[in-house]
Structures are given as C-alpha cells and as structure tokens.
Design an enzyme around this catalytic site. Sequence first.
Site, short mmCIF file in Angstrom:
data_model
loop_
_atom_site.label_atom_id
_atom_site.label_comp_id
_atom_site.label_asym_id
_atom_site.label_seq_id
_atom_site.Cartn_x
_atom_site.Cartn_y
_atom_site.Cartn_z
N ASP A 114 8.97 -3.86 -1.40
CA ASP A 114 7.92 -3.59 -0.42
C ASP A 114 6.94 -2.55 -0.97
OD1 ASP A 114 9.39 -5.13 1.34
OD2 ASP A 114 10.35 -3.38 2.26
N LYS A 115 5.77 -2.53 -0.37
CA LYS A 115 4.74 -1.57 -0.81
C LYS A 115 5.29 -0.14 -0.84
CE LYS A 115 0.03 -0.23 0.16
NZ LYS A 115 -0.95 -0.01 1.21
#
Length: 216
Positions: A75-76
């Site tokens: 994920d970011k």
Amino acid sequence: MTVNGEVISLLGTKVDPEQDVVTVDGKPIQMSTPRTLMLNKPAGYITTRSDPHARDTVMSLVPEIPGLHPIGRLDKDTTGLLLLTNDGTLTNALTHPRHRVNKTYHAWVQEIPTERAVRKLMTGVEIEGKKTAPAQVEVLRVDKHRTLLAITIHEGRKRQVRLMCAAVGHPVISLTRVSLGPLVLGHLKEGKWRDLSPAEVQSLFRAAGVKEREDK
Ligand code: URA
C-alpha cells in the site's frame, strides 16, 4: 514460438531482447539479463509500473531497467521490503497463490490486543466475506496505547494486514514488511535498493516450491 503473442514461423525473425515477449511451448523465455532488486519502500510511494495520474511511484526510486516491475504490491503508506524484477518467471513463482510464500509484517496497532484478539488473528478473521488463512502472530512490544505485532501471512489479499487488524478492533498505525520468504530487509535504509545475489534469487524460487528457473 510467439513474439508479443503472434505465432512466428519465419526463420531469422528479429526480436528486441529488452522489449519483446517471446514464448516457446507457451512459456515465456528470458532474453535480457535477469535482475532482481530489493527496495526498502518509503511511505508515500505507490507500487505500480506507471501511474496515469503521475503520482510518486516506486519506479522513481530504482534505476531504469527494461522490463523491471514490482513483484506484488505494498500500500502507499506501507514501508519495507519490495522486490522488483525483469524476470517474469520469478514474478509468477512468487505471486501464484498455490506457492504460498510467507511474508512477515511489523504492524504497530492501536491499544493492546487481548489474547483472544491475537488468537483470532492467528486462526483467521473474516474480511470482505472470506476468512483469512491461519497466520503467525507474535507480540513484540507493548506501549501504553499501542502494540507492535509481527504478523506472518502467505496470502496476498488487498490491504490484508490492515483489514485483519481492524477486524479485531486494533487498526494499524504503521506497517512495514520485514521479510519475504527467506529474504529479510536487514539494514537496507528507507528509499535505498540493492541487487539480489544469484543465491538469493535461487532461494526465492526454492521458497516458492519451484526447484529451478522454469524457463531453463
Ligand atoms: N497488508 C496490508 O494491509 N498492506 C500492505 O501493504 C501489505 C499487506
């Protein structure tokens, strides 16, 4: 033999080893020198080869190598161990659900999970209508209002660790992947990358249950 999906019957057809996808008997063959990098992904970068909205991607942190792509995704806001390769065989070996390669995450979660909550994480919680496979969970540190967990899973569902922790009432504060199969992040600094050695690449194939490179 096919080149970019087209069946080739002409002898002497020229291919670009860096760009063209060539298959023999339905299997892709590696033509450029295989290279696999380990990156310690910082928060704020998205795991994609290209982003139509031109946000910061992990590709901006590594050298330009034809065919290089991330294996799986973080994920970011997740940091830690991310592999990138131009070797499609390795990507297939590591991302195929049947191959069950362990991934360990260090997750700081809100408050202090009860034994019952930890057991629930271990035995499986329902996320998006489907129970997660058994996980290994270790409590590494307990502070006043947060706890550090080591969570090892072999599935790769989207936002899996965040959803698992939220499902037992302890949302993730921060998440780092610290190992993937036999590889550990070690002392690689955030934002830095290094080449994997041939022995490390072989150890990944072994961890995926693939004895040798399938294209040999
Ligand atoms: N699980 C998550 O929730 N996020 C990641 O980036 C990786 C695993």
